[in-house]
Structure formats: C-alpha cells, structure tokens
Design an enzyme around this catalytic site. Structure first.
Site, PDB file in Angstrom:
ATOM      1  N   CYS A 199       0.801  -1.234   0.000  1.00 46.33           N
ATOM      2  CA  CYS A 199       0.000   0.000   0.000  1.00 46.33           C
ATOM      3  C   CYS A 199       0.830   1.279   0.000  1.00 46.33           C
ATOM      4  CB  CYS A 199      -0.935   0.004   1.195  1.00 46.33           C
ATOM      5  SG  CYS A 199      -2.149  -1.295   1.079  1.00 46.33           S
TER       6      CYS A 199
HETATM    7  C1  UDX Z   1      -1.196   0.126   5.545  1.00 44.09           C
HETATM    8  C2  UDX Z   1      -2.174   0.998   6.356  1.00 44.09           C
HETATM    9  O1  UDX Z   1      -1.826   0.926   7.739  1.00 44.09           O
HETATM   10  C3  UDX Z   1      -3.617   0.554   6.121  1.00 44.09           C
HETATM   11  O2  UDX Z   1      -4.491   1.423   6.798  1.00 44.09           O
HETATM   12  C4  UDX Z   1      -3.887   0.573   4.629  1.00 44.09           C
HETATM   13  O3  UDX Z   1      -5.215   0.137   4.339  1.00 44.09           O
HETATM   14  C5  UDX Z   1      -2.887  -0.294   3.887  1.00 44.09           C
HETATM   15  O4  UDX Z   1      -1.562   0.153   4.187  1.00 44.09           O
HETATM   16  P1  UDX Z   1      -0.083  -2.271   5.833  1.00 44.09           P
HETATM   17  O5  UDX Z   1       0.661  -1.976   4.559  1.00 44.09           O
HETATM   18  O6  UDX Z   1      -0.721  -3.588   5.987  1.00 44.09           O
HETATM   19  O7  UDX Z   1      -1.232  -1.180   6.065  1.00 44.09           O
HETATM   20  O8  UDX Z   1       0.975  -2.142   7.038  1.00 44.09           O
HETATM   21  P2  UDX Z   1       1.348  -1.127   8.204  1.00 44.09           P
HETATM   22  O9  UDX Z   1       1.221  -1.844   9.487  1.00 44.09           O
HETATM   23  O10 UDX Z   1       0.660   0.158   8.076  1.00 44.09           O
HETATM   24  O11 UDX Z   1       2.916  -0.950   7.930  1.00 44.09           O
HETATM   25  C6  UDX Z   1       3.409  -0.529   6.664  1.00 44.09           C
HETATM   26  C7  UDX Z   1       4.919  -0.471   6.676  1.00 44.09           C
HETATM   27  O12 UDX Z   1       5.376   0.603   7.491  1.00 44.09           O
HETATM   28  C8  UDX Z   1       5.615  -1.717   7.231  1.00 44.09           C
HETATM   29  O13 UDX Z   1       6.723  -2.032   6.411  1.00 44.09           O
HETATM   30  C9  UDX Z   1       6.051  -1.312   8.614  1.00 44.09           C
HETATM   31  O14 UDX Z   1       7.193  -2.033   9.057  1.00 44.09           O
HETATM   32  C10 UDX Z   1       6.358   0.166   8.403  1.00 44.09           C
HETATM   33  N1  UDX Z   1       6.248   0.974   9.641  1.00 44.09           N
HETATM   34  C11 UDX Z   1       5.053   1.113  10.270  1.00 44.09           C
HETATM   35  C12 UDX Z   1       7.382   1.628  10.145  1.00 44.09           C
HETATM   36  O15 UDX Z   1       8.476   1.525   9.580  1.00 44.09           O
HETATM   37  N2  UDX Z   1       7.241   2.412  11.263  1.00 44.09           N
HETATM   38  C13 UDX Z   1       6.046   2.577  11.891  1.00 44.09           C
HETATM   39  O16 UDX Z   1       6.019   3.301  12.894  1.00 44.09           O
HETATM   40  C14 UDX Z   1       4.920   1.894  11.390  1.00 44.09           C
END
Ligand code: UDX
Length: 429
Positions: free
Chosen positions: A270
């Site tokens: 995403c």
């Molecule tokens: C995301 C959105 O959260 C969700 O609302 C949307 O519908 C789809 O995209 P997702 O891709 O499943 O969801 O994962 P998410 O938990 O949001 O993490 C995305 C990425 O960001 C991961 O690689 C995670 O490791 C990274 N991340 C997240 C960080 O590096 N730091 C953070 O503080 C949070």
C-alpha cells in the site's frame, strides 16, 4: 441483504468472510480459479490471522461461496469492488481491473429489475468513481446511476496481518456518495453489521472519500519517513536516541504516539504504491509533489543505512557472511511486496557477501524470487551461525525473544544491526 465481493485479495476475502460470519449471504467472485478452488476448500490464499477459521465457519454455514462466475452474484443487493489497483511503470495506478469488474457487474445487473448498489473499496485516484466507474457501469448495465443503480465509494483501511481485527473494530467508516441512496444503504448495512458498536461514520462525496484513502496512507508514510530522517540525524548526534525522541514527541496530543517507529522504512502493497500514485496524480494536475517525493526518497534510501552501518562495523563487506533475520515487509505476514529485506539482500550480494536468511513465514516466497542466490535457514540460530554480521529486517516476535547470549554464542562476533529496534542495545553489547 445479499452481498458480492469482486476480487478476493486480502481486503476482499477478509471483509467478505467477516460479513458472512455476521450472517450476511455473501458471494466472492475472483478470476483466479486456483484461488477460488483453495478458498472453497477453506484454505485462505493469504496468511492472515483468524481468517481461515472464519472462512471455514462461513463455508460450513453456507453463508459464503467463492466463484469465478459473475452469474453467482446476480442476486446481490450490494456489490463491493475489491480488485487490486497496481502501479504502472510511471507510478500512476492501473485501473484496468476496476474497469473490467465494472463491465462484468454492469452486464450482470442488466439482467436484473432491482436497484442494486455498487461500492468501490479498491483504492482509486480521486475522480475515478464519478467518471470511469460510473460510465463503465452505465454502459454495461443500460441503467442510470442515481436512478436505477446506486454507486458509492467506501475505502478500506485494513492492515495486513490485522485485517480481521481491523474489519471488526475500525476507527471510522468513510462513505462517498454523489447521488444520495448508495451511502444510506451502506450506512444501514454497517449498522446491521456493527450494531451498537457502529464506528463513527463520515458521509461525503465520492472524490473526498477517494482522497481520504490516499491522504491517510501518505500521512502515515510521511510520519515514517520523517521519524527516519530524525533517526538518521540522531545517529550522528552523540547522545541522541530516536526512540527517546519519538516517545517525547508522541506525548504531544497533536502528534500522538503511533507510527513513529524508526527503522529501515516502510514496505508492503500500500504505502509505496499509494505515495507514488498520489505523486503521479498531483503531477498530472500540475502540482509539484515536493513532500511526497521526499517521503519516497527517504524511504528508498533507508534500507541502505543497514549496509552503511555494517561497513562501519566490519569494514569491507566482500566475502563476508551476512545473516538477514526477517524477509516479510512486516511481521505476521508472508507478504514480501516491496519488503526492505529484498533491497538489503540485493545490495549485500552486489558487495560480494554470502547471504543466509531466515523468516518464520516468508522464506518460500523469497526462494521463488531469488532461488539459490542466497541460502535459507530453518531457524534464527542456524541463520546467524558463524555470520560476520546480522541485519534484523522485520520485527517478528520470535526475534524479540532471542537472548543476547544466542548472538554471542553463534556469531563470529555479535555484530547485530537492529533495523527494527527490537533489542536493547545495552543488553547485547
Ligand atoms: C497500511 C495501512 O496501515 C492501512 O491502513 C492501509 O489500508 C494499507 O496500508 P499495511 O501496509 O498492511 O497497512 O501495514 P502497516 O502496518 O501500516 O505498515 C506498513 C509499513 O510501514 C511496514 O513495512 C512497517 O514495518 C512500516 N512501519 C510502520 C514503520 O516503519 N514504522 C512505523 O512506525 C509503522
């Protein structure tokens, strides 16, 4: 109320199965017959906690069926479009699957007297529903949106690995409707689904609803890139620790504590796609997406910080044995789309390292992609055995539980680059 979900990816399948679990009659239509066959046998094609259990329950109660044929969805009152919208080479989104779904839904509705509702859940650039979706549906159904066909936008905000919980407990529901009736029907549907626990619901027009989805994801991606840039500055500032800094700024109610985990950057299906798509959309309007491009730039470079650190700690990387712990883009999934681990592994190979990797779930997906370019371990201990350095690329709980002694015992020297901040540096050194 009978529901149809067009596209059974993690969003379509999870939402469909949760709806069926709460008693709706649900049909899922999916072009991939192998997927349909698996789902019909109660096997979830994506690794998603709780999903398979709910799927089996819904199938056994005959509340959910999966099919490759739109004919099986003909009786549906509401059609949710949940097909993918992948990136095109220029970063813009590919709407061909949405267009195809609209054509088939339209043809299905042409045979029906009743006024059905179509809700777009797929992430589409603002304006898509009023133009492309409306036009394709009207052409194929010979019906008129707002008269004998309802249309609305209903973006999803599900996180992979938490999609079932997010479906049952969302922060909010956003519905975009330009014509008046579709939004009311969805509101009623969600009232039935959530009962007294119905989350705050916002009704707006279709363009705003589409933009809310993008803006939510780019805001979250921006927080990550911002904290990562702060982390990079902290790294070169004696005494500074980004975790303490994040804790301190997160206490400001205007900022809040979430999505401030510094590390190797974001991956997944995403954030990378949506930041690119909104930037391409901005450019098409003559708006220079300065912030969005910076968010991407920070994120593109962030995985390589691990390599820089490795070089600083062990010198020239050529011929060194590198252990990579974690391959999926985040924990609790086997999804490796845009995973930072892959960028890191490719760079390590360029440097002439021997790479051994371990992941609790995603190894087979990486094996299919990289084959024997790297070695695969069966456990974290095996992965780090005799390694010159180790990079933690995903924050699986399993890695959190590894004691410092394990690194000291198995590695040549305990050089651990903790890309996801899972360990207490004081304990390991
Ligand atoms: C995301 C959105 O959260 C969700 O609302 C949307 O519908 C789809 O995209 P997702 O891709 O499943 O969801 O994962 P998410 O938990 O949001 O993490 C995305 C990425 O960001 C991961 O690689 C995670 O490791 C990274 N991340 C997240 C960080 O590096 N730091 C953070 O503080 C949070």
């Amino acid at each position: 109320m009978k529901l149809a979900f067009i596209g059974l990816g993690y969003v379509g399948l999870t939402t469909a199965v949760c709806m069926a679990y709460r008693g709706f009659d649900v049909v899922g239509v999916e072009v991939d017959d192998e997927k349909v066959e698996k789902i019909s046998r109660g096997i979830a094609p994506v690794k998603e906690p709780k999903l398979e259990k709910l799927l089996k329950y819904a199938l056994s109660r005959k509340k959910f069926t999966a099919s490759t044929s739109y004919r099986d969805a003909v009786k549906a009152d509401v059609f949710f479009i949940t097909v993918g919208t992948p990136s095109k080479p220029d970063g813009g989104i590919d709407l061909s699957r949405v267009a195809e779904a609209c054509k088939h839904i339209g043809e299905t509705l042409a045979t029906q007297e009743k006024v059905a509702t179509v809700a777009v859940k797929s992430t589409v650039v603002p304006g898509t529903t009023r133009t492309l979706v409306k036009q394709k549906l009207e052409e194929a159904s010979q019906k008129k949106v707002g008269m004998d066909l309802n249309l609305c936008v209903n973006p999803e905000f599900l996180r992979e690995g938490a999609a079932v919980d997010d479906t049952f407990h969302p922060d909010r529901i956003v519905i975009g409707d330009d014509w008046g009736r579709g939004g009311k029907i969805l509101t009623r549907l969600y009232k039935k689904f959530y009962g007294r626990k119905t989350p705050p619901t916002m009704i707006t027009n279709t363009v705003n609803a589409e933009m809310i989805k993008y803006a939510s994801n780019v805001f979250l991606a921006a927080r990550i890139s911002l904290i990562n840039e702060v982390a990079n500055i902290c790294q070169r500032t004696p005494g500074a620790d980004v975790e303490e800094v994040a804790k301190g700024i997160g206490m400001d109610r205007r900022i809040g504590p979430h999505f401030l985990r510094a590390g190797l950057g974001y991956g997944g299906s995403c954030f990378p796609k949506d930041v690119k798509a909104l930037a391409a959309f901005a450019k098409s309007l003559g708006v220079e997406p300065c912030m969005l491009e910076s968010v991407q730039k920070v994120n593109d470079n962030q995985p390589y910080k691990a390599i820089e650190l490795a070089e600083r700690l062990v010198g020239n990387l050529h011929g060194r044995k590198a252990a990579v712990l974690g391959l999926s883009f985040k924990p609790n999934t086997d999804d490796i789309r845009e995973a930072v681990s892959l960028k890191i592994i490719n760079k390590l190979l360029e440097h002439g390292c021997t790479v051994v990797a371990y992941d609790p779930a995603a190894t087979e997906n990486v094996r299919r992609l990289l084959g024997n370019k790297i070695n695969y371990a069966e456990s974290a201990e095996e992965c780090i055995k005799n390694a010159d350095f180790c990079i933690v690329a995903t924050e699986w709980d399993e890695f959190r539980r590894l004691k410092p002694e394990v690194f000291k015992k198995h590695m040549k020297k305990p050089v651990v680059i903790d890309g996801r901040r899972v360990y207490d540096p004081a304990a390991i050194s």
